[in-house]
Enzyme design. Structure first.
Site, mmCIF file in Angstrom:
data_model
loop_
_atom_site.group_PDB
_atom_site.id
_atom_site.type_symbol
_atom_site.label_atom_id
_atom_site.label_comp_id
_atom_site.label_asym_id
_atom_site.label_seq_id
_atom_site.Cartn_x
_atom_site.Cartn_y
_atom_site.Cartn_z
ATOM 1 N N ALA A 124 0.806 -1.225 0.000
ATOM 2 C CA ALA A 124 0.000 0.000 0.000
ATOM 3 C C ALA A 124 0.834 1.268 0.000
ATOM 4 C CB ALA A 124 -0.922 -0.013 1.215
ATOM 5 N N ASN A 192 1.899 -4.283 7.235
ATOM 6 C CA ASN A 192 2.886 -5.066 6.503
ATOM 7 C C ASN A 192 3.850 -4.149 5.758
ATOM 8 O OD1 ASN A 192 2.539 -8.038 6.742
ATOM 9 N ND2 ASN A 192 0.446 -7.557 6.129
ATOM 10 N N HIS A 221 -0.327 6.577 4.382
ATOM 11 C CA HIS A 221 1.022 6.158 4.742
ATOM 12 C C HIS A 221 1.985 7.260 4.301
ATOM 13 C CE1 HIS A 221 -0.303 2.144 5.760
ATOM 14 N NE2 HIS A 221 -0.813 1.980 4.556
#
EC number: 1.4.1.21
Length: 270
Positions: A124, A192, A221
């Site tokens: 991601a 992850n 993120h």
């Protein structure tokens, strides 16, 4: 030659991968699926135009050229051992498992011994190509700040251990700060990407901050990397998977893009 793909895990990411293969978006054949939840595996298989078989792990590996793990960190050791010992290629989506250094060594050793390749999609986040290039020099520090709606953290071990009331969070709140190794244990279904950054940074420190924001409609993120190369800053605002708010839709797309790259003769990017 058609790429034969075996899928382990039929949840949100696994389902997206399966549908991409079924639609022809990936040049390959989904030959078998496996999930401990047999009903979920049956539901996915039945929804596809070209139905794969439902099989046990060992049979799935035998039928496949590449095995895709999209199950959980706990599933990685068993899936990796089964695939790599038989000389199959392997894609690992639950990258957090590989911050267990003994497991990482096992995966590396088995892949080398049996001529297999192991693929870790970017997940991601963006900017891994730049971080890989920076890793040829010196990386001093990588920081990751992940912001999600509190409902995306439901069931995380850290939330349960610390007895955090997610419903009581009414404004942005830092709920965790620590190393990448600590983060993937505390939030195995959420970060992850922290493990992917740690593996890409080749031993550089990776620090993680996790923020719960009740007004967040996307998963954010933000990454900063510093070293002798200068500084890299990236920010990704991901739409949560419609089937699982704990993960980002981009994570599934990165797996699809990686499989497409494996099947295609021309490779683009670092």
């Amino acid at each position: 030659m058609v790429l034969k793909i075996g899928l382990v895990g039929c949840g949100a990411i696994g389902a997206e991968i399966a549908r991409a293969i079924d639609s022809g978006e990936i040049s390959g054949e989904l030959v078998a699926v496996f999930d401990h939840n047999v009903e979920r595996a049956e539901e996915l298989a039945s929804s596809l135009e070209v139905r794969p078989i439902l099989s046990e792990l060992e049979d799935l590996v035998e039928r496949s050229d590449i095995v895709v793990e999209a199950a959980s960190q706990k599933a990685v050791p068993e899936v990796a051992k089964a695939a790599l010992e038989r000389g199959r290629d392997l894609m690992i989506m639950s990258v957090g498992a590989l911050l267990d250094r003994s497991l990482l060594r096992m995966v590396e050793d088995l892949a080398e011994e049996n001529g297999s390749r192991v693929y870790l999609p970017s997940g991601a986040i963006s900017g891994l190509d730049g971080l890989k290039s920076a890793g040829a020099g010196r990386i001093d520090l990588v920081t990751l700040t992940t912001t999600k709606n509190p409902k995306g953290f439901l069931g995380a071990p850290y939330i349960e251990e610390m007895k955090i009331d997610l419903d009581a969070i009414k404004e942005p709140q830092v709920i965790f700060e620590g190393t990448a190794e600590e983060a993937v244990v505390a939030f195995p279904a959420n970060v992850n990407v922290a493990a992917t950054l740690s593996l890409t940074a080749r031993g550089a420190r990776v620090m993680v901050k996790i923020v719960a924001d009740p007004d967040a409609e996307v998963n954010i993120h933000q990454i900063t990397a510093e070293g002798d190369f200068g500084r890299i800053i990236t920010r990704v605002e991901n739409v949560p998977s419609p089937r699982n708010p704990k993960t980002s839709y981009l994570a599934a797309l990165s797996a699809i893009a990686t499989l497409r790259s494996i099947a295609e003769p021309v490779k683009i990017g670092t």
